[in-house]
Design an enzyme around this catalytic site. Structure first.
Site, mmCIF file in Angstrom:
data_model
loop_
_atom_site.group_PDB
_atom_site.id
_atom_site.type_symbol
_atom_site.label_atom_id
_atom_site.label_comp_id
_atom_site.label_asym_id
_atom_site.label_seq_id
_atom_site.Cartn_x
_atom_site.Cartn_y
_atom_site.Cartn_z
ATOM 1 N N CYS A 62 0.830 -1.216 0.000
ATOM 2 C CA CYS A 62 0.000 0.000 0.000
ATOM 3 C C CYS A 62 0.861 1.260 0.000
ATOM 4 C CB CYS A 62 -0.923 -0.023 1.221
ATOM 5 S SG CYS A 62 -1.698 1.557 1.600
ATOM 6 N N GLY A 63 0.685 2.102 -1.009
ATOM 7 C CA GLY A 63 1.459 3.328 -1.119
ATOM 8 C C GLY A 63 1.223 4.289 0.028
ATOM 9 N N HIS A 64 -0.037 4.431 0.458
ATOM 10 C CA HIS A 64 -0.347 5.331 1.575
ATOM 11 C C HIS A 64 0.296 4.825 2.867
ATOM 12 C CE1 HIS A 64 -3.037 7.717 -0.823
ATOM 13 N NE2 HIS A 64 -3.773 6.674 -1.142
ATOM 14 N N CYS A 65 0.355 3.494 3.025
ATOM 15 C CA CYS A 65 1.013 2.915 4.206
ATOM 16 C C CYS A 65 2.508 3.245 4.200
ATOM 17 C CB CYS A 65 0.814 1.404 4.244
ATOM 18 S SG CYS A 65 -0.913 0.865 4.236
#
Length: 509
Positions: A62-65
């Site tokens: 996950c990029g946001h993670c």
């Protein structure tokens, strides 16, 4: 893990708008990390050790993670020095063995952060900032009392931010049913709002000082700046706060201060009216004036209003199947998810069009991809405009997949469905199909809460959710067992024959 669609698209809207604009021995955390690493084996023990703990449910891809990780670690290091220490932890919710945790705690997207209070007896969504300084400031407030006493105007000036919502209980004494109910609501909603209590209304920066106590005063930076209520029933108090804390017209633009209102707006089950246009060109002020006037005219209707800048609203355009050349446009989505659209609207048409909606004179708009001219592959393509014909009126046993083009699990399933469809291709009573649920409206009969979601629909119209294995053999076996013939499935026919055989045995005896 499938991501629930209702939250996933809300996150998409906000993510696009944003783009434009603790102790090591208690876990298996790598040395030097302040964030505790949890898994299904040590999760319960860790929660039980701490009266207050924040846990991030994440996925490695996950990029946001990945963006959150360094900020979360920096905040954990700072909060470990707090007295008492504030513990931040993380769990890989995408790992197979940890998925039961994600299910138990209703993780519907990544990253999801939750606050665990009282050894996990009280669990709340984390709704604070995502950068280190903001995380620290937010969580320091969360570990103190849910409501702070305001003893002087100076206290009020320190606690009350003119740019934020602040809720104050004004009492004759800090006891009794009203005070108890107020504190209960403050504890329940503390992750959403700041609360205070006082014996003197004249300590507050706004509102009538000569009021009859007790009352609840909500201070806000929009619409009417002060709203009072004297109803201390817990449910009524929650409803008052919910209704009063949302702007009459929510703004969808690049300003992050508006994002909490957006999230609340899109999570609401009420009908939604949305005006989309370019904020920087054209007669914006004329539209704004007319739309705000309409919101005032229809304030007693069960509808919430939003005005959105096209540049910041690309996620909404994608979700609703809109195009920029349709703007200025107004869209209504009612409580049953039916949509009504007016393209190229003018300011002086807004009120009359809304009136037509409330009078039931408008025809719903449906988002659909074009019906494919050729549909010769083993897995048939279904769109909103032909779903009724291909699924419910085809007279076939249909296994339909609702997918998202970006979904990794859907991509893995595609060749498996293809193999199953090829295996059953000679059976004229069976159809395997797929529908892009991000580009087509999904009928309410199908409860699509994540991707991929599969349903089996018999010729009788009976719907069965498919939760079986993800191999071609599993799917083929399921279809063969549940296939309807003359209104009965194979399994039902077998059961009927067994019962008949039992009756024959009884007769012989």
């Amino acid at each position: 893990m499938a991501i629930r669609s209702s939250k996933a698209w809300i996150s998409l809207l906000l993510a696009l708008a944003v783009a434009l604009s603790a102790r090591a021995e208690e876990s298996s955390s790598p040395e030097g990390e302040a964030v505790l690493t949890l898994d299904v084996d040590n999760f319960d023990d860790a929660v039980a050790k701490h009266p207050f703990m924040v846990i991030e449910f994440y996925a490695p891809w996950c990029g946001h993670c990945k963006n959150l990780a360094p900020e979360y670690e920096k905040a954990a290091q700072e909060l470990s020095k707090h007295d008492p220490p504030i513990v931040l932890a993380k769990v890989d919710a995408n790992e197979e063995k940890n998925r039961p945790l994600a299910t138990k705690y209703e993780v519907q997207g990544f990253p999801t952060l939750k606050i665990f209070r009282n050894q996990g007896k009280n669990i709340q969504e984390y709704k604070g900032p995502r950068e280190a300084e903001g995380i620290v400031e937010y969580l320091k407030k969360q570990v103190g009392p849910a409501s702070k006493e305001i003893k002087s105007p100076e206290d009020a000036a320190t606690l009350i931010d003119d740019k934020k919502i602040y809720i104050v209980g004004v009492f004759t004494e800090f006891s009794g049913t009203e005070f108890t109910n107020f504190m209960e609501v403050a504890e329940k909603l503390r992750s959403d709002y700041d609360f205070g209590h006082t014996l003197h209304a004249n300590h507050l920066p706004r509102g009538d000082a000569a009021v009859e106590r007790p009352l609840v005063r909500l201070l806000k930076p929009f619409d009417e700046l002060v709203v009072d209520s004297k109803d201390f029933d817990v449910a009524a108090l929650e409803k008052f706060i919910d209704a009063s804390s949302t702007p009459r017209v929510v703004t969808f633009d690049k300003n992050p201060d508006n994002h909490p209102h957006l999230l609340k707006y899109f999570q609401s089950s009420a009908a939604k009216a949305m005006l989309f246009l370019n904020f920087s060109t054209g007669p914006f002020e004329s539209f704004k004036s007319a739309y705000y006037g309409a919101a005032e005219d229809f304030k007693d209707k069960e509808v919430k209003f939003l005005i959105g800048d096209i540049e910041a609203s690309q996620g909404a355009f994608q979700y609703f199947g809109l195009k920029e050349d349709q703007a200025p446009l107004i869209l209504i989505q009612d409580g049953d998810s039916k949509k009504f659209l007016k393209e190229q609207i003018e300011p002086d048409q807004i009120v009359s069009w809304l009136k037509d909606y409330f009078d039931g004179k408008l025809t719903p708009f449906r988002k659909s991809e074009p019906i494919p001219e050729a549909n010769n592959e083993p897995v048939k393509v279904v769109v909103a405009d032909n779903l009724d014909d291909m699924v419910f009126k085809s007279g076939k046993n249909v296994l339909i997949e609702f997918y998202a083009p970006w979904c990794g699990h859907c991509k893995k399933l595609a060749p498996i469905l293809e193999e199953a469809a090829t295996t059953l291709q000679s059976d004229e009573d069976v159809l395997i199909a797929k529908m892009d649920a991000t580009a087509n409206d999904v009928p309410s009969q199908f409860d699509v809460q994540g991707y991929p979601t599969l349903y089996f629909v018999g010729p009788s119209g009976k719907l069965t959710s498919y939760d079986g294995g993800r191999t071609a053999d599993d799917i083929v076996d399921f279809i063969k067992k549940n296939k309807e013939t003359a209104g009965q499935t194979v399994t039902e026919k077998v059961a009927e024959k067994v019962e008949a055989a039992k009756e024959d045995v009884k007769d012989e005896l």
